[in-house]
Design a protein around this motif. Structure first.
Motif, mmCIF file in Angstrom:
data_model
loop_
_atom_site.group_PDB
_atom_site.id
_atom_site.type_symbol
_atom_site.label_atom_id
_atom_site.label_comp_id
_atom_site.label_asym_id
_atom_site.label_seq_id
_atom_site.Cartn_x
_atom_site.Cartn_y
_atom_site.Cartn_z
ATOM 1 N N ASP A 207 -0.813 -5.435 -10.910
ATOM 2 C CA ASP A 207 -1.332 -4.574 -9.958
ATOM 3 C C ASP A 207 -0.920 -3.070 -10.122
ATOM 4 N N LEU A 208 -0.830 -2.510 -11.222
ATOM 5 C CA LEU A 208 -0.212 -1.144 -11.420
ATOM 6 C C LEU A 208 -1.496 -0.084 -10.806
ATOM 7 N N PRO A 209 -1.213 1.040 -10.394
ATOM 8 C CA PRO A 209 -0.067 1.132 -9.597
ATOM 9 C C PRO A 209 0.043 0.098 -8.330
ATOM 10 N N PRO A 210 0.825 -0.437 -7.782
ATOM 11 C CA PRO A 210 1.064 -0.854 -6.565
ATOM 12 C C PRO A 210 0.782 -0.405 -5.447
ATOM 13 N N ALA A 211 -0.027 -1.128 -4.596
ATOM 14 C CA ALA A 211 -0.629 -0.678 -3.221
ATOM 15 C C ALA A 211 0.519 0.018 -2.278
ATOM 16 N N PRO A 212 0.519 0.853 -1.518
ATOM 17 C CA PRO A 212 1.360 1.361 -0.595
ATOM 18 C C PRO A 212 1.856 0.068 0.353
ATOM 19 N N GLY A 213 3.241 -0.239 0.418
ATOM 20 C CA GLY A 213 3.680 -1.096 1.262
ATOM 21 C C GLY A 213 3.996 -2.282 0.526
ATOM 22 N N ALA A 214 3.634 -2.182 -0.475
ATOM 23 C CA ALA A 214 3.782 -3.570 -1.415
ATOM 24 C C ALA A 214 5.387 -3.728 -1.715
ATOM 25 N N CYS A 215 5.627 -5.289 -2.181
ATOM 26 C CA CYS A 215 6.872 -5.207 -2.719
ATOM 27 C C CYS A 215 7.232 -4.296 -3.984
ATOM 28 N N ARG A 216 8.210 -3.926 -3.975
ATOM 29 C CA ARG A 216 8.740 -3.216 -5.360
ATOM 30 C C ARG A 216 9.349 -3.926 -6.388
#
Length: 276
Positions: A207-216
């Motif tokens: 899921d790149l780029p990750p959604a805001p607030g997602a696990c890092r």
């Protein structure tokens, strides 16, 4: 053709299938459920959406249309659905050949010197012998005692002879509770079951780029050099999101340029529950 509705399944299996279907949808470009319903033409977007909620185990008709709408091959998914559903393919029943009465009488009534061999009985005996031989060969393949047989090759492999097998989660089992903002180390074990050595391969987050607030997590992690037959441990640090919820991240094996090695193979993933 309509959907016959969700069916019951073993506890926990509905969520597992839902997670894998969600990963398939993500790998297909995350199409909307309405778009998927249009591609299917015979199942509603609501039913497709229910399939990834993990509340009830979906029917095969629902699963098949979901897979087809994502452009994937339904054959391996049928096998996976049956595995999670708890179905075991029935073993073929081989009946002993029975004497053919008509031919036996024909042999007795034929003139001396001109009796015919009962061809049907002979054919059944030959067929039975073939079954025995094939069973023996299958046993040798499974047990690894037939040296001339090459290892199984994944049909979705980009390189001929390449293959991989997921062995298990070493740390952080699916559903592990992780406090918001905390960091854990996820470790998978996989095996090189093909005939191609692995070199400069990576697991890359889908899921790149990750959604805001997602696990890092890192975007990708290196897979150590792995000869055919060897196992390898792959680690990725994960920092939980700041808010409670479910965190799922899928990973696919890629080369240095980001090209996938196994396009149809389900991703490995990390699934944690973020708690306050």
């Amino acid at each position: 053709m309509g959907d016959d509705g969700p069916t019951s399944g073993p506890p926990g299996k509905a969520e597992a299938l839902a997670t894998e279907l969600a990963a398939l949808r993500a790998s297909a470009g995350d199409p909307s459920f309405r778009k998927m319903a249009e591609r299917s033409g015979c199942i509603s977007h609501t039913t497709l959406h229910e399939a990834v909620k993990g509340i009830r185990f979906p029917s095969w008709e629902t699963t098949r249309e979901f897979v087809k709408a994502c452009g994937a091959d339904e054959v391996p998914w049928r096998q996976r659905w049956e595995e999670l559903k708890g179905l075991t393919p029935a073993a073929p029943i081989v009946e002993a050949p029975q004497p053919d009465v008509t031919e036996a009488e024909d042999v007795r009534l034929a003139p001396p010197g001109k009796r015919r061999r009962p061809k049907r009985r002979t054919a059944l005996i030959v067929a039975g012998a073939v079954v025995v031989v094939l069973a023996a060969v299958a046993t040798l393949v499974v047990t690894g005692r037939l040296g001339s047989v090459a290892p199984a090759v994944d049909v979705g492999a980009r390189i001929k002879g390449d293959n991989t097998k997921f062995v298990g989660d070493v740390t952080v089992p699916d559903g592990t509770a992780v406090r918001a903002g905390a960091t854990v180390l996820k470790v998978w074990e996989i095996q090189n079951t093909g005939s191609i050595p692995w070199h400069e391969r990576y697991l890359q987050r889908m899921d790149l780029p990750p959604a805001p607030g997602a696990c890092r997590t890192p975007d990708r992690v290196l897979i150590g050099d792995t000869p055919p037959g060897d196992h390898v441990m792959i680690s990725v640090p994960l920092t939980a999101a700041g808010q409670p919820g479910r965190c799922w991240i899928g990973w696919k094996m890629v080369d240095a340029s980001g090209r996938e090695f196994f396009t149809t193979r389900r991703p490995v993933y990390v699934l944690v529950t973020v708690v306050p």
